[in-house]
Design a protein around this motif. Sequence first.
Motif, PDB file in Angstrom:
ATOM      1  N   CYS A  12       0.841  -1.207   0.000  1.00  0.00           N
ATOM      2  CA  CYS A  12       0.000   0.000   0.000  1.00  0.00           C
ATOM      3  C   CYS A  12       0.870   1.249   0.000  1.00  0.00           C
ATOM      4  N   GLU A  13       1.902   1.234   0.827  1.00  0.00           N
ATOM      5  CA  GLU A  13       2.803   2.391   0.903  1.00  0.00           C
ATOM      6  C   GLU A  13       3.528   2.605  -0.422  1.00  0.00           C
ATOM      7  N   ALA A  14       3.979   1.513  -1.046  1.00  0.00           N
ATOM      8  CA  ALA A  14       4.686   1.621  -2.328  1.00  0.00           C
ATOM      9  C   ALA A  14       3.770   2.160  -3.415  1.00  0.00           C
ATOM     10  N   VAL A  15       2.538   1.670  -3.474  1.00  0.00           N
ATOM     11  CA  VAL A  15       1.580   2.159  -4.477  1.00  0.00           C
ATOM     12  C   VAL A  15       1.260   3.618  -4.232  1.00  0.00           C
ATOM     13  N   ALA A  16       1.037   3.985  -2.977  1.00  0.00           N
ATOM     14  CA  ALA A  16       0.729   5.381  -2.652  1.00  0.00           C
ATOM     15  C   ALA A  16       1.862   6.296  -3.103  1.00  0.00           C
ATOM     16  N   ASP A  17       3.104   5.856  -2.903  1.00  0.00           N
ATOM     17  CA  ASP A  17       4.266   6.668  -3.299  1.00  0.00           C
ATOM     18  C   ASP A  17       4.418   6.746  -4.813  1.00  0.00           C
ATOM     19  N   THR A  18       4.326   5.611  -5.498  1.00  0.00           N
ATOM     20  CA  THR A  18       4.562   5.605  -6.944  1.00  0.00           C
ATOM     21  C   THR A  18       3.406   6.194  -7.738  1.00  0.00           C
ATOM     22  N   GLU A  19       2.182   6.015  -7.242  1.00  0.00           N
ATOM     23  CA  GLU A  19       1.002   6.524  -7.950  1.00  0.00           C
ATOM     24  C   GLU A  19       0.545   7.877  -7.413  1.00  0.00           C
ATOM     25  N   ASN A  20       1.238   8.368  -6.395  1.00  0.00           N
ATOM     26  CA  ASN A  20       0.868   9.625  -5.742  1.00  0.00           C
ATOM     27  C   ASN A  20      -0.597   9.601  -5.284  1.00  0.00           C
ATOM     28  N   SER A  21      -0.985   8.460  -4.679  1.00  0.00           N
ATOM     29  CA  SER A  21      -2.352   8.264  -4.198  1.00  0.00           C
ATOM     30  C   SER A  21      -2.449   8.588  -2.718  1.00  0.00           C
ATOM     31  N   GLU A  22      -3.542   9.213  -2.343  1.00  0.00           N
ATOM     32  CA  GLU A  22      -3.770   9.508  -0.927  1.00  0.00           C
ATOM     33  C   GLU A  22      -4.463   8.357  -0.211  1.00  0.00           C
ATOM     34  N   CYS A  23      -5.119   7.469  -0.967  1.00  0.00           N
ATOM     35  CA  CYS A  23      -5.861   6.364  -0.370  1.00  0.00           C
ATOM     36  C   CYS A  23      -5.612   5.093  -1.171  1.00  0.00           C
ATOM     37  N   VAL A  24      -5.184   4.033  -0.479  1.00  0.00           N
ATOM     38  CA  VAL A  24      -4.914   2.740  -1.118  1.00  0.00           C
ATOM     39  C   VAL A  24      -5.624   1.668  -0.293  1.00  0.00           C
TER      40      VAL A  24
END
Length: 77
Positions: A12-24
């Motif tokens: 979740c943290e990796a996706v949030a960082d790479t996709e610039n997402s606030e919610c995963v």
Amino acid sequence: MEQGMAQDLLGCEAVADTENSECVLGIVTNYLLWSFFKSHEDYIEYEEATLMIVSGMPTKEGLKMIAGKIYTLLSDD
């Protein structure tokens, strides 16, 4: 379950960082136990559920409960 939850949260943290997402979102399960995560920028929502089993088969109510939790997780707030 603990290892799966750790991997899920790191993912979740990796996706949030790479996709610039606030919610995963994340789900970890071993079929009977279910852990639901909604990772926000500064906090994580967490909920657990146990699938109800009768005579080796999941109950209709148990499946509805799990499906309802997934629906709630995916629903826009």
